[in-house]
Design an enzyme around this catalytic site. Sequence first.
Site, PDB file in Angstrom:
ATOM      1  CD  GLU A 495       0.338 -23.911 -52.757  1.00  0.00           C
ATOM      2  OE1 GLU A 495      -0.213 -24.724 -51.994  1.00  0.00           O
ATOM      3  OE2 GLU A 495       0.167 -22.677 -52.687  1.00  0.00           O
ATOM      4  CD  GLU A 526      -2.027 -20.460 -51.472  1.00  0.00           C
ATOM      5  OE1 GLU A 526      -1.974 -21.631 -51.050  1.00  0.00           O
ATOM      6  OE2 GLU A 526      -1.359 -19.525 -50.966  1.00  0.00           O
ATOM      7  CD  GLN A 548      -2.124 -28.683 -52.092  1.00  0.00           C
ATOM      8  OE1 GLN A 548      -1.926 -28.783 -50.891  1.00  0.00           O
ATOM      9  NE2 GLN A 548      -1.168 -28.826 -52.983  1.00  0.00           N
ATOM     10  CG  ASP A 551     -10.959 -24.338 -46.800  1.00  0.00           C
ATOM     11  OD1 ASP A 551     -11.766 -24.085 -45.899  1.00  0.00           O
ATOM     12  OD2 ASP A 551     -10.982 -25.394 -47.463  1.00  0.00           O
ATOM     13  CE1 TYR A 552      -5.524 -23.154 -46.251  1.00  0.00           C
ATOM     14  CE2 TYR A 552      -4.837 -24.900 -47.716  1.00  0.00           C
ATOM     15  CZ  TYR A 552      -5.084 -24.434 -46.444  1.00  0.00           C
ATOM     16  OH  TYR A 552      -4.889 -25.256 -45.358  1.00  0.00           O
ATOM     17  CG  HIS A 593      -7.763 -29.036 -45.192  1.00  0.00           C
ATOM     18  ND1 HIS A 593      -7.196 -28.550 -44.046  1.00  0.00           N
ATOM     19  CD2 HIS A 593      -6.755 -29.102 -46.103  1.00  0.00           C
ATOM     20  CE1 HIS A 593      -5.910 -28.341 -44.239  1.00  0.00           C
ATOM     21  NE2 HIS A 593      -5.616 -28.665 -45.485  1.00  0.00           N
TER      22      HIS A 593
END
Length: 804
Positions: A495, A526, A548, A551-552, A593
Site C-alpha cells: 500500500e 494485507e 504499512q 499493527d496491521y 499505530h
Amino acid sequence: MPTAETAVAAAAALSKEDLLRDYRLGWESRQASLAGRKEVFMGKAKFGIFGDGKEVPQLAMAHAFRVGDFRAGYYRDQTFMFAAGELTLQQYFAQLYAHTDIEADPATGGRCMNGHFATRLLDDDGNFKNLAELKNSSADVSPTAAQMPRLVGLAYASKLYRQNPELHEFKQFSVNGNEVAFGTIGNASTSEGMFFEAINAAGVLQIPMLISVWDDHYGISVPAEYQTTKQSISEILKGFQREGEGQQGFEIFVVRGWDYPALVETYQRAAELCRTQHVPVLIHVTEVTQPQGHSTSGSHERYKSKERLSWEEEHDCLRKMREWLLTEGYANEDELEQIEAESKEVVKQARLAAWEAFFNPIKQERDEAVTMLQKLVAEDGQEGALSEMVEQLRHNTAPIRADIVRTVRRALRLVRGQRSAARRDLQQWLEQALAENSDRYNSYLYSQSEQSVLNIPEVKAEFAPNTPQVDAREVLQACFDANFRRDPSIFAIGEDVGRIGDVNQAFAGLQEKFGELRVTDTGIRECTIVGQGIGAAMRGLRPITEIQYLDYLLYAIQILSDDVACLQYRTKGGQKAPLIVRTRGHRLEGVWHSGSPIGMILNSIRGMHVLVPRNMTQAAGFYNTLLRADEPALVIECLNGYRLKERIPANVGEFTVPLGVPEVLQQGTDITVVTYGSMCRIVMDAAKQLAEVGVSVEVIDVQTLLPFDLQHVITDSVRKTSRVLFADEDVPGGATAYMMQQVLDDQQAYRYLDSQPRCLAAQPHRPPYGSDGDYFSKPNVEDVFDTVYEVMQEADPKRFPAIY
C-alpha cells in the site's frame, strides 16, 4: 456453459485409450479412498480425508494442466495428482501412514496428514529445479482457503515474467509467463475472507489464475444455505464477470461435476483463455458428491437426508461417466468391469507395498532394540519390571517409533547408576535413534542450503570521508536502488509503495526509475499482499512485500504462520519461498499505530527470521543479507526513525549485517541491558544518566530475535556484569520473557547472576493516543533508569540509596 455439441467434440478429441485411461485413474482413485478409510478404522493410520466424488472433474482439469503450471489446492485433489503424473498410489498410502522417507512421501516426508500434496521444487542441495519443465504443486495447507493468497502470487509471477523483459532470461522459472496457476477449493471454504480477498486481488491484477470450486453442497455437516448467499458462489460473483475481451474482470463457468464431456471442454476453454489472455477464471463445479462423507471422523448419514443420499448415489461422477462411455460406444460392459476389477487389485498391491515399506524398518528398529534390551536384562540378572517391559515391546505387533524409544528410555532409567557394556551400548543406540528421529521430525525449519542466511558473509559498512548526514530513510532508498539495479528479480509491492514511494519515502522515485512492475501499489489487503509475495517467491522471484504498520500484520499473521513460515519444514526441504516482509512499528501515536506485538510474532512464525534493526543503516545491511539468501524474513523498522540523521555507506548495496549476532552499543561493568529497536535510543539515554550516578551499564542490541544471539554475546556480558535487564515495548511476558529464556535457560547465563534478572516491558494494553499516552504506557528513560537503579540499590544500598 459449453453446449452439448462442443462438449462432445472436446471429449471426442481424446482417443478411446485416453478416455479409458481416465476411467481407470478415476476408479483407482476411488478405490484408494475406500481403502484409505478402512486403513484408518483398522488403526494403521491416524486420520483420513479423501477425494472420492471429485474424480471426474479432476481428470478433466488434469488434461488442461501443462508443464510449468502450478497448483495451489486442498486435500481432495488426489485424482488430479494421479492424472498429472505427480503422485503414485504407493506414495498416496505412504502419506496416509506418515512414512518419513521423502522417497516414499515426496510431498511432506510424513509431516502432513494424507491429502496434502506437493511436488519437490528443489534439488538435494536446496536449489530450484527447472520449474518450467515440471508440473508443479505448491505445498497444501489445511486451514480453509489458506491456499488462496499464495495462489494469487503464483499467478502474479506469470504476469511479471511475461511483461517484464528483464525477466525473459529466467528460463528456469517461466516461458514468457505462459503458465497458469490452478487453484482448488471446496464450496464451503469460499465463505472465508481470504477467498474473497484473493478473488478481488486477481480481478484487479488480471493474472492467469484458474480457480475450481468443488461444490458438494456441504461444509462438513453444514449445508449451502448456511454457507453462501443464494447457495451459489458463481451467482454472487456475477459482478466480477468481464463484459468482453480486453475488459477487466473474470470469466466464470458453471459445469456439473458428473458431466465428463462438458468438464473436458470447459477446462480446455478456460485454461486456454487464462493462459493466452491472462484473464482470471472461476469454474464452479456443481452437483459434486462425497460418497464417504467429510472424513474418517464421522458419517454423513447423520446429517444428510435419505433423498439426498439417494441423489448422490445416482449422480456419482464415476457412475455417470460409465453411462456416458457405454452410451457413446467407447466401451462395453466387459471392458469397464475389467477396469473396475483391475483398479481394485492395483490399489491393494500399492497399499500392501506402502505398508511394508513403512512398517518393516520400524520392526527392524524394534528388533534391534529388543536384542539390546535382552542383553541388559541378562546383565542385570533380574526378571522384574525391566524384563516385563522388554517382553511387552517384543510382543507389540504394531509398534511405532515412540514405543521403542519410550521403552529404551525407561529401561535406562531402571538401571541408572550401573556400569555395563549392555547399558553403554543401549545408551549409544538411543543417542543415534534420537538423532535420526530429529531428522525425521524436526529438521528443515530453516534452510540447510548454501544460500542460508547464516552462510552469507559479513561485509562491513564503509563510509567515505566527510559523508554528510541525511534523513535515515535515504539510506534505505539508496539500498533498495542498488539492489534493484543488481537483481531484476527483486520487486516491491504494498500500500502506497509505488507512486509516493511508501508512507516514509524509502521507495521514493524508484517506481519512476524501475517501472510499475518493479515498484507497485496494491489495494488495502494485507493477507494477499503477503500471499502475492509467497507465490512469486516460490517461482524464483525476490519479492519485498510491505505491511504499512506492524499493527496491521495481524491481517497477514495467519498466512505467514500457516504457509511460508512452515513451508520448508512441512516439505522437508522440498520447497522454499524467500519472501521479505517489510514493516515498521514500536512507537508513533495511538492504539493502532504504536504496536510492538513481538511475543505474538515470535510464537507464530517460527521458520521465518525476525529482524528488529535499531536504525535504517542496520536495516539496509539486513536487506542486503536477505536478498542474497534463500529464507523468508520479517523486518521491523523503527517507525520513529526515518527522519533521524544517518550517513549513507559508500557500499550501501553490498554491505551485510549478519543475523543472530548482537551488537554491544556501550561497554559497562555493573549491569547488562538487553534490548532492540526503538528502545536502543531510550536505553542509551538512560545509560548516560545512570553513569552520572555511578552505574556502568553495558547496552546490547540483539538486532535479530530469530535467530537469537548465536555466539552467546549476552552471556559473555552477564559473566562480566553479573546482572541483567531485558527491556522492550511488548506486553509483559512477551518478548522480554522470550529473551530471558534464551539467555538464562538456553545459554545458562543464570550461573553468573548475583542479582535477580529483571524485565521491563510496556503496559498490558495498547498505547493510548498522544505523547502522554506514549510516556505512561511504554517504557521511557526514567523507567529504565529506575529499574536499573533498583537492581543496583539492592546489591549495594550504601552506594545507591533509595530514590523514592
